[in-house]
Write a protein that holds these residues in place. Structure first.
Motif, mmCIF file in Angstrom:
data_model
loop_
_atom_site.group_PDB
_atom_site.id
_atom_site.type_symbol
_atom_site.label_atom_id
_atom_site.label_comp_id
_atom_site.label_asym_id
_atom_site.label_seq_id
_atom_site.Cartn_x
_atom_site.Cartn_y
_atom_site.Cartn_z
ATOM 1 N N GLY A 1 60.154 -6.568 16.875
ATOM 2 C CA GLY A 1 59.441 -6.940 18.015
ATOM 3 C C GLY A 1 59.695 -8.392 18.207
ATOM 4 O O GLY A 1 60.464 -8.996 17.552
ATOM 5 N N HIS A 2 59.005 -8.959 19.211
ATOM 6 C CA HIS A 2 59.252 -10.280 19.768
ATOM 7 C C HIS A 2 59.253 -11.181 18.746
ATOM 8 O O HIS A 2 60.555 -12.182 18.435
ATOM 9 C CB HIS A 2 58.197 -10.883 20.800
ATOM 10 C CG HIS A 2 58.330 -9.931 22.298
ATOM 11 N ND1 HIS A 2 57.409 -8.806 22.043
ATOM 12 C CD2 HIS A 2 58.738 -10.218 23.246
ATOM 13 C CE1 HIS A 2 57.727 -8.244 23.273
ATOM 14 N NE2 HIS A 2 58.461 -9.117 23.904
ATOM 15 N N CYS B 1 62.674 -3.558 33.776
ATOM 16 C CA CYS B 1 62.540 -3.081 32.274
ATOM 17 C C CYS B 1 62.236 -1.530 32.270
ATOM 18 O O CYS B 1 62.262 -0.984 31.271
ATOM 19 C CB CYS B 1 61.505 -3.677 31.786
ATOM 20 S SG CYS B 1 62.113 -5.694 31.280
ATOM 21 N N HIS C 1 57.702 1.269 29.143
ATOM 22 C CA HIS C 1 57.647 0.926 27.607
ATOM 23 C C HIS C 1 56.530 0.412 27.204
ATOM 24 O O HIS C 1 55.658 -0.252 27.898
ATOM 25 C CB HIS C 1 58.918 0.360 27.087
ATOM 26 C CG HIS C 1 58.908 -1.010 27.518
ATOM 27 N ND1 HIS C 1 59.713 -1.493 28.462
ATOM 28 C CD2 HIS C 1 58.385 -2.293 27.126
ATOM 29 C CE1 HIS C 1 59.562 -2.754 28.717
ATOM 30 N NE2 HIS C 1 58.835 -3.396 27.733
ATOM 31 N N HIS D 1 54.649 -2.051 24.106
ATOM 32 C CA HIS D 1 54.992 -3.197 23.057
ATOM 33 C C HIS D 1 54.232 -2.867 21.895
ATOM 34 O O HIS D 1 53.154 -2.678 21.435
ATOM 35 C CB HIS D 1 54.498 -4.619 23.632
ATOM 36 C CG HIS D 1 55.355 -4.822 24.667
ATOM 37 N ND1 HIS D 1 56.476 -5.643 24.664
ATOM 38 C CD2 HIS D 1 55.051 -4.707 26.010
ATOM 39 C CE1 HIS D 1 57.054 -5.941 25.640
ATOM 40 N NE2 HIS D 1 56.288 -5.212 26.652
ATOM 41 N N HIS E 1 50.802 -6.720 28.530
ATOM 42 C CA HIS E 1 51.382 -5.742 27.323
ATOM 43 C C HIS E 1 50.519 -4.247 27.587
ATOM 44 O O HIS E 1 51.434 -3.327 27.155
ATOM 45 C CB HIS E 1 50.918 -6.192 25.881
ATOM 46 C CG HIS E 1 51.688 -7.458 25.597
ATOM 47 N ND1 HIS E 1 53.034 -7.387 24.994
ATOM 48 C CD2 HIS E 1 51.435 -8.615 25.748
ATOM 49 C CE1 HIS E 1 53.550 -8.306 24.886
ATOM 50 N NE2 HIS E 1 52.682 -9.373 25.262
ATOM 51 N N HIS F 1 65.733 -7.185 28.011
ATOM 52 C CA HIS F 1 64.503 -7.521 27.564
ATOM 53 C C HIS F 1 64.715 -7.761 26.197
ATOM 54 O O HIS F 1 64.731 -6.912 25.225
ATOM 55 C CB HIS F 1 63.733 -6.108 28.031
ATOM 56 C CG HIS F 1 62.174 -6.341 27.422
ATOM 57 N ND1 HIS F 1 61.159 -6.425 28.270
ATOM 58 C CD2 HIS F 1 61.784 -7.029 26.470
ATOM 59 C CE1 HIS F 1 60.167 -6.533 27.718
ATOM 60 N NE2 HIS F 1 60.138 -7.135 26.794
ATOM 61 N N LYS G 1 62.824 -5.848 23.322
ATOM 62 C CA LYS G 1 63.291 -4.442 22.964
ATOM 63 C C LYS G 1 64.611 -4.553 22.663
ATOM 64 O O LYS G 1 65.422 -3.744 22.539
ATOM 65 C CB LYS G 1 62.801 -3.810 24.204
ATOM 66 C CG LYS G 1 61.410 -3.759 24.480
ATOM 67 C CD LYS G 1 60.840 -2.784 23.383
ATOM 68 C CE LYS G 1 59.324 -2.336 23.476
ATOM 69 N NZ LYS G 1 58.533 -1.708 22.823
ATOM 70 N N CYS G 2 65.284 -5.778 22.518
ATOM 71 C CA CYS G 2 66.737 -5.851 22.068
ATOM 72 C C CYS G 2 67.109 -4.908 21.000
ATOM 73 O O CYS G 2 66.631 -5.129 19.865
ATOM 74 C CB CYS G 2 67.259 -7.053 21.914
ATOM 75 S SG CYS G 2 68.714 -7.333 21.615
ATOM 76 N N PRO G 3 68.398 -4.195 20.974
ATOM 77 C CA PRO G 3 68.482 -3.248 19.751
ATOM 78 C C PRO G 3 69.438 -3.919 18.890
ATOM 79 O O PRO G 3 69.559 -3.785 17.828
ATOM 80 C CB PRO G 3 69.218 -1.945 20.301
ATOM 81 C CG PRO G 3 69.859 -2.613 21.920
ATOM 82 C CD PRO G 3 68.570 -3.476 22.139
ATOM 83 N N GLY H 1 65.046 -2.547 15.384
ATOM 84 C CA GLY H 1 63.598 -2.182 16.041
ATOM 85 C C GLY H 1 62.515 -3.442 15.830
ATOM 86 O O GLY H 1 61.399 -2.925 16.175
#
Length: 129
Positions: free
Chosen positions: A44-45, A124, A127, A129, A112, A15, A18-20, A42
């Protein structure tokens, strides 16, 4: 060509928003010139697109990604290979050979407000957003 692969535990993270972390890979003439990890902290998009743009990325490789993020990548002139999955070393080998293709089913279409949603061919999970 500089690639950013969504990354967690040597696997393509599924995702984008949410990529770390991203595995940044520079490939020239089928040879890896440089590899490094870039923490997403952390973000966001929208901040993730800016982060990889500032890192000089030409192509993003990820699993699921929403239309808003796709649009932001296009605006930032970053190409997209979505719908990727599996071990990042295998993905890098495909990039070196030029065989990795975008899967248009790798979209993350959800609202969302929802907790669970399906991003392409993966779940996913819960979670916000």
């Amino acid at each position: 060509m500089k690639y950013a692969i969504t990354y967690e535990n040597h696997m393509v993270f599924q995702h984008f928003g949410k990529c770390p972390a991203f595995l940044l890979v520079d490939i020239e003439d089928g040879i890896i010139v440089k590899k490094e990890l870039l923490s997403a902290n952390g973000s966001g998009h929208g901040a993730l697109v800016t982060l990889i743009q500032e890192a000089g990325v030409d192509v993003l490789v990820c699993g699921g990604i929403g239309q808003g993020a796709r649009d932001a990548l296009a605006k930032a002139h970053i190409a997209l290979i979505g719908g990727a999955s599996g071990n990042v070393d295998e993905i890098v080998e495909q990039l070196k050979k030029g065989t990795l293709q975008d899967d248009p089913n790798g979209k993350c279409n959800h609202h969302h407000e929802e907790g669970n949603h399906d991003c392409g061919n993966h779940d996913c999970g819960s979670h916000t957003h």
